[in-house]
Design a protein around this motif. Structure first.
Motif, PDB file in Angstrom:
ATOM      1  N   ILE A 460      11.217  -5.180  -5.863  1.00 19.97           N
ATOM      2  CA  ILE A 460      11.025  -6.137  -4.771  1.00 19.97           C
ATOM      3  C   ILE A 460       9.537  -6.215  -4.518  1.00 19.97           C
ATOM      4  CG2 ILE A 460      11.464  -6.630  -2.337  1.00 19.97           C
ATOM      5  CD1 ILE A 460      14.104  -5.225  -2.584  1.00 19.97           C
ATOM      6  N   ASP A 461       8.983  -7.401  -4.697  1.00 22.46           N
ATOM      7  CA  ASP A 461       7.531  -7.574  -4.621  1.00 22.46           C
ATOM      8  C   ASP A 461       7.244  -8.851  -3.847  1.00 22.46           C
ATOM      9  OD1 ASP A 461       4.856  -7.342  -4.924  1.00 22.46           O
ATOM     10  OD2 ASP A 461       4.865  -7.238  -7.109  1.00 22.46           O
ATOM     11  N   GLY A 462       6.413  -8.783  -2.820  1.00 26.31           N
ATOM     12  CA  GLY A 462       6.087  -9.979  -2.047  1.00 26.31           C
ATOM     13  C   GLY A 462       5.018  -9.714  -1.007  1.00 26.31           C
ATOM     14  N   TYR A 463       4.679 -10.778  -0.261  1.00 24.45           N
ATOM     15  CA  TYR A 463       3.689 -10.751   0.814  1.00 24.45           C
ATOM     16  C   TYR A 463       2.298 -10.353   0.319  1.00 24.45           C
ATOM     17  CZ  TYR A 463       7.606 -11.215   4.028  1.00 24.45           C
ATOM     18  OH  TYR A 463       8.713 -11.664   4.677  1.00 24.45           O
ATOM     19  N   TRP A 464       2.004 -10.604  -0.960  1.00 27.45           N
ATOM     20  CA  TRP A 464       0.660 -10.294  -1.450  1.00 27.45           C
ATOM     21  C   TRP A 464      -0.384 -11.239  -0.837  1.00 27.45           C
ATOM     22  CZ3 TRP A 464      -1.314 -14.593  -3.692  1.00 27.45           C
ATOM     23  CH2 TRP A 464      -0.399 -15.555  -4.153  1.00 27.45           C
ATOM     24  N   TRP A 465       0.078 -12.395  -0.315  1.00 32.37           N
ATOM     25  CA  TRP A 465      -0.862 -13.376   0.230  1.00 32.37           C
ATOM     26  C   TRP A 465      -1.207 -13.121   1.689  1.00 32.37           C
ATOM     27  CZ3 TRP A 465       4.204 -14.078  -1.041  1.00 32.37           C
ATOM     28  CH2 TRP A 465       5.088 -14.337   0.005  1.00 32.37           C
ATOM     29  N   GLN A 466      -0.572 -12.093   2.319  1.00 28.83           N
ATOM     30  CA  GLN A 466      -0.825 -11.875   3.742  1.00 28.83           C
ATOM     31  C   GLN A 466      -1.702 -10.637   3.964  1.00 28.83           C
ATOM     32  OE1 GLN A 466       2.890 -11.840   5.838  1.00 28.83           O
ATOM     33  NE2 GLN A 466       3.134 -14.078   5.730  1.00 28.83           N
ATOM     34  N   HIS A 467      -1.091  -9.475   4.060  1.00 29.57           N
ATOM     35  CA  HIS A 467      -1.852  -8.278   4.416  1.00 29.57           C
ATOM     36  C   HIS A 467      -1.624  -7.185   3.382  1.00 29.57           C
ATOM     37  CE1 HIS A 467       1.991  -8.580   6.588  1.00 29.57           C
ATOM     38  NE2 HIS A 467       2.177  -7.328   6.175  1.00 29.57           N
ATOM     39  N   GLY A 468      -1.824  -7.529   2.160  1.00 28.67           N
ATOM     40  CA  GLY A 468      -1.684  -6.530   1.111  1.00 28.67           C
ATOM     41  C   GLY A 468      -0.348  -6.611   0.424  1.00 28.67           C
ATOM     42  N   ARG A 469      -0.295  -6.141  -0.775  1.00 25.85           N
ATOM     43  CA  ARG A 469       0.912  -6.226  -1.578  1.00 25.85           C
ATOM     44  C   ARG A 469       1.971  -5.240  -1.100  1.00 25.85           C
ATOM     45  NH1 ARG A 469       1.332  -4.324  -7.912  1.00 25.85           N
ATOM     46  NH2 ARG A 469       3.464  -5.086  -8.304  1.00 25.85           N
ATOM     47  N   HIS A 470       3.253  -5.703  -1.127  1.00 31.30           N
ATOM     48  CA  HIS A 470       4.398  -4.847  -0.823  1.00 31.30           C
ATOM     49  C   HIS A 470       5.270  -4.785  -2.074  1.00 31.30           C
ATOM     50  CE1 HIS A 470       3.926  -4.219   3.549  1.00 31.30           C
ATOM     51  NE2 HIS A 470       3.335  -5.409   3.524  1.00 31.30           N
ATOM     52  N   GLY A 471       4.825  -4.006  -3.038  1.00 26.53           N
ATOM     53  CA  GLY A 471       5.590  -3.854  -4.261  1.00 26.53           C
ATOM     54  C   GLY A 471       6.376  -2.548  -4.251  1.00 26.53           C
ATOM     55  N   ARG A 472       7.691  -2.640  -4.521  1.00 23.43           N
ATOM     56  CA  ARG A 472       8.547  -1.464  -4.470  1.00 23.43           C
ATOM     57  C   ARG A 472       9.533  -1.486  -5.634  1.00 23.43           C
ATOM     58  NH1 ARG A 472      10.431  -1.909   1.900  1.00 23.43           N
ATOM     59  NH2 ARG A 472       8.351  -1.748   2.853  1.00 23.43           N
ATOM     60  N   TRP A 486      19.467   5.262  -0.956  1.00 24.46           N
ATOM     61  CA  TRP A 486      18.675   4.138  -1.480  1.00 24.46           C
ATOM     62  C   TRP A 486      17.208   4.502  -1.294  1.00 24.46           C
ATOM     63  CZ3 TRP A 486      17.391  -1.306   0.607  1.00 24.46           C
ATOM     64  CH2 TRP A 486      17.268  -2.198  -0.462  1.00 24.46           C
ATOM     65  N   VAL A 487      16.506   4.759  -2.376  1.00 21.92           N
ATOM     66  CA  VAL A 487      15.122   5.220  -2.322  1.00 21.92           C
ATOM     67  C   VAL A 487      14.241   4.239  -3.086  1.00 21.92           C
ATOM     68  CG1 VAL A 487      15.865   7.617  -2.154  1.00 21.92           C
ATOM     69  CG2 VAL A 487      15.334   6.648  -4.394  1.00 21.92           C
ATOM     70  N   PHE A 488      12.958   4.265  -2.803  1.00 25.31           N
ATOM     71  CA  PHE A 488      12.030   3.419  -3.556  1.00 25.31           C
ATOM     72  C   PHE A 488      10.689   4.130  -3.719  1.00 25.31           C
ATOM     73  CE2 PHE A 488      10.976   2.207   0.844  1.00 25.31           C
ATOM     74  CZ  PHE A 488       9.599   2.144   0.820  1.00 25.31           C
ATOM     75  N   GLN A 489       9.951   3.660  -4.720  1.00 24.83           N
ATOM     76  CA  GLN A 489       8.584   4.127  -4.950  1.00 24.83           C
ATOM     77  C   GLN A 489       7.629   2.983  -4.657  1.00 24.83           C
ATOM     78  OE1 GLN A 489       7.386   5.035  -8.995  1.00 24.83           O
ATOM     79  NE2 GLN A 489       5.906   6.595  -8.296  1.00 24.83           N
ATOM     80  N   ASP A 490       6.668   3.263  -3.782  1.00 22.76           N
ATOM     81  CA  ASP A 490       5.661   2.255  -3.464  1.00 22.76           C
ATOM     82  C   ASP A 490       4.734   2.097  -4.664  1.00 22.76           C
ATOM     83  OD1 ASP A 490       2.936   1.323  -2.401  1.00 22.76           O
ATOM     84  OD2 ASP A 490       4.246   0.985  -0.675  1.00 22.76           O
ATOM     85  N   LEU A 491       4.589   0.886  -5.212  1.00 21.69           N
ATOM     86  CA  LEU A 491       3.804   0.652  -6.419  1.00 21.69           C
ATOM     87  C   LEU A 491       2.315   0.774  -6.181  1.00 21.69           C
ATOM     88  CD1 LEU A 491       5.753  -2.354  -7.969  1.00 21.69           C
ATOM     89  CD2 LEU A 491       6.029   0.092  -8.401  1.00 21.69           C
ATOM     90  N   THR A 492       1.888   0.719  -4.935  1.00 18.68           N
ATOM     91  CA  THR A 492       0.454   0.838  -4.633  1.00 18.68           C
ATOM     92  C   THR A 492       0.055   2.299  -4.471  1.00 18.68           C
ATOM     93  OG1 THR A 492       0.488  -1.306  -3.520  1.00 18.68           O
ATOM     94  CG2 THR A 492      -1.377   0.141  -3.050  1.00 18.68           C
ATOM     95  N   SER A 493       0.776   3.054  -3.615  1.00 15.47           N
ATOM     96  CA  SER A 493       0.425   4.451  -3.369  1.00 15.47           C
ATOM     97  C   SER A 493       1.178   5.423  -4.271  1.00 15.47           C
ATOM     98  CB  SER A 493       0.726   4.799  -1.909  1.00 15.47           C
ATOM     99  OG  SER A 493       2.119   4.706  -1.655  1.00 15.47           O
ATOM    100  N   GLU A 494       2.237   4.944  -4.965  1.00 21.03           N
ATOM    101  CA  GLU A 494       3.114   5.747  -5.817  1.00 21.03           C
ATOM    102  C   GLU A 494       3.848   6.840  -5.043  1.00 21.03           C
ATOM    103  OE1 GLU A 494       0.983   7.213  -9.186  1.00 21.03           O
ATOM    104  OE2 GLU A 494       0.690   5.202 -10.040  1.00 21.03           O
TER     105      GLU A 494
END
Length: 503
Positions: A460-472, A486-494
Motif C-alpha cells: 500500500i503506497d500513497g500520499y507521496w504528494w502531501q507530507h512524505g511517502r506512506h509506503g507499506r 496484520w503487520v507491515f514494514q514501513d518502506l522508508t524507516s524499515e
C-alpha cells in the motif's frame, strides 16, 4: 359525477372523548360553548340533556354531568385528518367546517367525496360504503351519509331518513329519476339555507321541495333572492356545483384528547395503538412511508414532552410500530398527567420498488431481522447509543473508514452516483487506532512471543504528494498462541508495526 356527503354530527364531542375506552360511555358528558350545551353523549341524553340547554338547566337534570369546553381548533384538525383519510380512497375530496354558533348556523361538519372514479377499485358501491363506515367506527367517529349527483344534493339527502335506509341496502348508484324523486320528496327544512328563509317557505305553505320546484324560477327569485335560485339549480343538477378541492399535506398528524388525564405510561398503549393503525391504513393506500414517528405528550399548561420512534427501513406493520413505541414509553418517567397524545410524521416519502420486501410470502429475511434488531436497540437505548461504520476514500487503512449514523447509511444505499466498494482482500476484524511498533531481533519479530509471517506482502503506497511517502508492505502473521495478526514494514524507516488482529 357521484358525490358522497359524510356528515359528522357528534364531532364536537368525539374529538374530546374518542380516546376513551368503551366503559367510560356510562359517564354523562356534554360539550358547552357560550354557556349552552352544544352536544351530549347517549348517557346524558337519556337524562334529558340536549342541545340548546343552558349549563344550569343541564346540571339540574343531571347532577354528575361532566362538562367539556368546545375546542374548535381540535375539530378543524380532526376534519383535516378525516379529509386526509378520505383522500386515500379518492383524489377528489372537499371538507366543510361546521357552522358558527354566533351566526346561528347549526350545520354539521362534513366531507364530500367524489366516488365515480374509485368504485371499480373498491369492488362496487356497497363494499366501498361498508368500508368507509367500518373505518369511521374504528376511529370512533359517528356519521350519516348521503349520495347525490352534486354536493348540494348529497348533503340534503344525507338528512333524509328514507335515503339513508336505501343507502344501507343498495348495491348500485341510483338512477337520475330516483334522485329527482328523493329531492322532490324532501321536506323544505332540509334545504341548505338560513332559518329565516326556511320560516318564509313554511309561511308560504311550501313544506316539500316538490312544491318549490313547481313555482316558476322568476317568482322564486323575486321572493327569495337570486342566490336561492342558484342553490336550487345546483341542487337539481342544472348548474355546476363547485366545491373547494383538498390537497393533502406531505405529512401525517392525528391527536387524541383525554377528558380525564392519564398518569401512567401503560395507559397510553391503547390510544397509541389506535393512532398507529390510522397511520398505517393511510400509508398503505397511498403507497407512502416514513422513517420517523414523532410522539407528543401534552401536559396542558405544564408543557409537553416529545420523543421519536425511528425505523431503518419502510415499515407499515402496525404491531411492530406499536412495539417500538412501547419500548420508548418504558424509558419515560411521567411527572405530570397527560391531557393529549399526538402522532406526527413530518415527511412522507413515496414507496420505491427497491424498498419493498422481495419475499413473495412475506417471511422475515436475515436483512429484515437485522433491521428489526437495530430498531429495537434504538428504541431501548436511544438513537445516540448506536452508530455504524462506512467506507471513506483513503489509501491508509486507518483512514479508510468512519463512524456513521445507521439511518444515514441505509438511505445512502439507494442513491445513485459514485459509491465506494470494499477491497477484495483479507482484512482484520479489529484495527488498531494507531499502529503499534514491533520488536525485532536477528531478523525475527516479537509480539507476546515470536510471530512468523504466513502471507504477503501486500503493498500500500500513497500520499507521496502531501507530507512524505506512506509506503507499506503488509503481511499476515501467526503468533505463538495461534492468533493471526496484520503487520507491515514501513518502506522508508524499515521498522515493523502491528496494525490489526484477526478474529
Amino acid at each position: 359525477m357521484l358525490w358522497l356527503c359524510i356528515q359528522f354530527p357528534k364531532l364536537p364531542l368525539e374529538v374530546l372523548t374518542r380516546a376513551q375506552h368503551d366503559g367510560t360511555e356510562a359517564h354523562a358528558q356534554a360539550v358547552v360553548e357560550q354557556q349552552l350545551i352544544v352536544d351530549a353523549n347517549h348517557t346524558a341524553a337519556e337524562r334529558g340533556v340536549e342541545t340548546g340547554l343552558t349549563i344550569a338547566t343541564a346540571c339540574a337534570l343531571c347532577a354528575d354531568l361532566q362538562l367539556l369546553q368546545r375546542d374548535i381548533q381540535r375539530e378543524e384538525q380532526q376534519l383535516q385528518q378525516l379529509a386526509q383519510w378520505g383522500y386515500s380512497f379518492t383524489p377528489v375530496v372537499s371538507p366543510q367546517a361546521a357552522g358558527s354558533v354566533d351566526a346561528g348556523d347549526d350545520r354539521f361538519a362534513c366531507l364530500y367525496l367524489e366516488l365515480s372514479g374509485c368504485l371499480k377499485a373498491s369492488g362496487g358501491l356497497h363494499p366501498l360504503l361498508q368500508q368507509l363506515k367500518r373505518e369511521l367506527r374504528q376511529m370512533r367517529i359517528s356519521c350519516f351519509m348521503g349520495l347525490g349527483h352534486s354536493p348540494s344534493a348529497a348533503r340534503m339527502l344525507s338528512q333524509l331518513p328514507e335515503h339513508r335506509q336505501w343507502l344501507r341496502e343498495t348495491q348500485a348508484p341510483p338512477s337520475p329519476q330516483q334522485w329527482r324523486q328523493w329531492i322532490s320528496f324532501s321536506p323544505s327544512k332540509l334545504l341548505d339555507c338560513d332559518n329565516k328563509t326556511i320560516a318564509k317557505l313554511y309561511a308560504c305553505g311550501i313544506k316539500r321541495v316538490s312544491q318549490l320546484l313547481a313555482i316558476p324560477l322568476s317568482e322564486v327569485g323575486s321572493r327569495f333572492g337570486r342566490n336561492f335560485v342558484d342553490y336550487l339549480a345546483r341542487l337539481n343538477g342544472t348548474r355546476h356545483d363547485p366545491v373547494p378541492s383538498y390537497q393533502p399535506p406531505p405529512e401525517f398528524h392525528s391527536e387524541l384528547f383525554f377528558p380525564s388525564p392519564l398518569d401512567n405510561s401503560e395507559q397510553l398503549l391503547f390510544p397509541a395503538g389506535r393512532l398507529v393503525r390510522e397511520l398505517c391504513q393511510q400509508l398503505q393506500r397511498r403507497q407512502l412511508y416514513s422513517h420517523q414517528l414523532r410522539w407528543k405528550l401534552d401536559f396542558g399548561q405544564q408543557g409537553c414532552k416529545v420523543f421519536s420512534v425511528e425505523v431503518s427501513r419502510p415499515l407499515l406493520d402496525a404491531q411492530r410500530l406499536i412495539a417500538l413505541t412501547k419500548l420508548q414509553l418504558e424509558r419515560i418517567k411521567l411527572e405530570q398527567p397527560i391531557q393529549a397524545l399526538s402522532l406526527t410524521c413530518d415527511q412522507l416519502l413515496p414507496m420505491e420498488q427497491d424498498k419493498l420486501d422481495d419475499d413473495l410470502f412475506g417471511k422475515d429475511t436475515q436483512v429484515q431481522r437485522s433491521h428489526q434488531l437495530l430498531d429495537k436497540l434504538k428504541a431501548r437505548l436511544g438513537h445516540e447509543a448506536l452508530s455504524g461504520v462506512t467506507l471513506k476514500e483513503s489509501y491508509l487503512p486507518e483512514q479508510a473508514w468512519q463512524s456513521a449514523d445507521t439511518l444515514v447509511l441505509q438511505s445512502n444505499r439507494s442513491k445513485k452516483g459514485h459509491q465506494l466498494k470494499p477491497i477484495n482482500a483479507p482484512r482484520p476484524t479489529w484495527l488498531l487506532s494507531r499502529p503499534d511498533r514491533l520488536h525485532s531481533r536477528e531478523h525475527k519479530l516479537f509480539y507476546r512471543g515470536e510471530i512468523k509471517l504466513l502471507q504477503g506482502p501486500e503493498r500500500i503506497d500513497g500520499y507521496w504528494w502531501q507530507h512524505g511517502r506512506h509506503g507499506r508492505d503488509y503481511y499476515i502473521a501467526r503468533g505463538e498462541e495461534g492468533g493471526l495478526y496484520w503487520v507491515f514494514q514501513d518502506l522508508t524507516s524499515e521498522d515493523w508495526y502491528l496494525h490489526g488482529v484477526y478474529a
